[in-house]
Design an enzyme around this catalytic site. Structure first.
Site, PDB file in Angstrom:
ATOM      1  N   ASP A  64       0.788  -1.662  -0.355  1.00  0.00           N
ATOM      2  CA  ASP A  64      -0.070  -0.176  -0.289  1.00  0.00           C
ATOM      3  C   ASP A  64       0.640   1.222  -0.175  1.00  0.00           C
ATOM      4  OD1 ASP A  64      -2.309  -1.545   0.260  1.00  0.00           O
ATOM      5  OD2 ASP A  64      -2.425  -1.979   1.687  1.00  0.00           O
ATOM      6  N   ASP A 139      -3.681  10.002   4.200  1.00  0.00           N
ATOM      7  CA  ASP A 139      -4.026  10.769   5.374  1.00  0.00           C
ATOM      8  C   ASP A 139      -3.828  11.961   5.987  1.00  0.00           C
ATOM      9  OD1 ASP A 139      -2.035   9.504   6.390  1.00  0.00           O
ATOM     10  OD2 ASP A 139      -3.708   7.826   7.621  1.00  0.00           O
ATOM     11  N   THR A 179      -9.219   3.052   7.278  1.00  0.00           N
ATOM     12  CA  THR A 179      -9.194   1.788   7.664  1.00  0.00           C
ATOM     13  C   THR A 179      -7.026   2.226   8.439  1.00  0.00           C
ATOM     14  OG1 THR A 179      -8.180   0.966   5.135  1.00  0.00           O
ATOM     15  CG2 THR A 179     -10.231   0.532   6.609  1.00  0.00           C
TER      16      THR A 179
END
Length: 281
Positions: A64, A139, A179
């Site tokens: 990721d 984020d 998440t």
């Protein structure tokens, strides 16, 4: 699709080997390698801006973090991204490495669907002047260093005061990032098809201050109302910036999006169960 760009996880020999296999399997395509990969394989070096402008498809060989890096590298261009999981978690890199060529064949034949993921634009304003403006997929984190005191985060939405969070920090997450750090700080899991911003305080001093979900088109402003040493703004875990007292962080939905090619064999909640064991008793 004629031009395929490959971004590989650094220091991952398996990723380098897979990139070489892709070139052998598709000799009719123009292949571009991100700088690290091009150096490892002796391919012509291409600058990031040129790679983003020329690519019709990007294959990410990593986890990721590598995919988030790729989204930043594309700088807002809506190129579809096929994420192949060579990392430890793989929330966004949905394709198992053993299925790489099956899915790549399908994509090159035009048989694929994408998830369009929202991004946030973050602007750091200091003394009335914007000194940083970047986009994030996951984020935005305002956090203190090891020795910093609790900070006052004066927060408003569309100019309406909400509260002053007395906390170690604040996380502003997209649904994609719900998440990640936000979840660890007590924020909700939000399906990535929902456009919103999740605002989660980190270790709030008040029990009444909890995570909230805000419509994506609202402007969130957070102002540090007290000088606090070693306080940082971190964007997607990729870049960090030191903060000062009275700095203002403005956050709103970006006009740009990230298009992730879906693995039709798994659904979002399947990934939650597989990766986080969500819903198990």
């Amino acid at each position: 699709m004629q031009t395929l760009a490959i971004v590989a996880k650094r220091d991952k020999r398996e990723a380098v080997a897979l990139a070489a296999q892709i070139r052998e399997r598709y000799p009719h395509l123009t292949l571009l390698g991100e700088r690290y990969l091009a150096q490892e394989l002796g391919w012509p070096r291409v600058e990031d801006r040129e790679l983003a402008q020329r690519a019709d498809l990007v294959v990410v060989l990593g986890g990721d973090g590598t995919l988030i890096y790729t989204a930043r590298l594309l700088a807002g261009r809506a190129v579809p991204i096929l994420g192949v999981n060579l990392g430890s978690l793989g929330f966004m890199t949905e394709v198992p490495v053993e299925e790489l060529f099956y899915h790549l064949d399908e994509v090159l034949a035009g048989r694929f669907n994408v998830d369009s993921r929202m991004k946030l634009t973050c602007r750091l304003v200091r003394e009335g002047r914007s000194i940083i403006e970047e986009e994030v997929l996951n984020d935005i984190v305002i956090n203190k260093g090891a020795l910093a005191r609790i900070a006052d985060h004066e927060t408003s939405i569309d100019g309406v005061p909400i509260t002053t969070y007395k906390s170690d920090g604040i996380i502003l997450a997209t649904p994609t990032g719900s998440t990640a750090y936000s979840l660890s700080a007590g924020g909700p899991i939000v399906h990535p098809s929902v456009d919103c911003t999740i605002l989660s305080p980190i270790c709030s001093h008040a029990l009444t201050q909890r995570a909230i979900v805000v419509p994506a088109d609202r402007v969130i402003r957070i102002t540090l109302r007290r000088e606090t040493a070693d306080t940082y703004l971190t964007l997607d875990g990729q870049t960090g910036h030191g903060l000062q007292g009275n700095d203002c962080i403005e956050v709103v939905r970006s006009p740009n999006r990230v298009n992730l090619i879906r693995n039709p064999r798994v659904a979002y909640f399947t990934i939650l169960r597989q990766r986080l064991h969500w819903g198990e008793r």
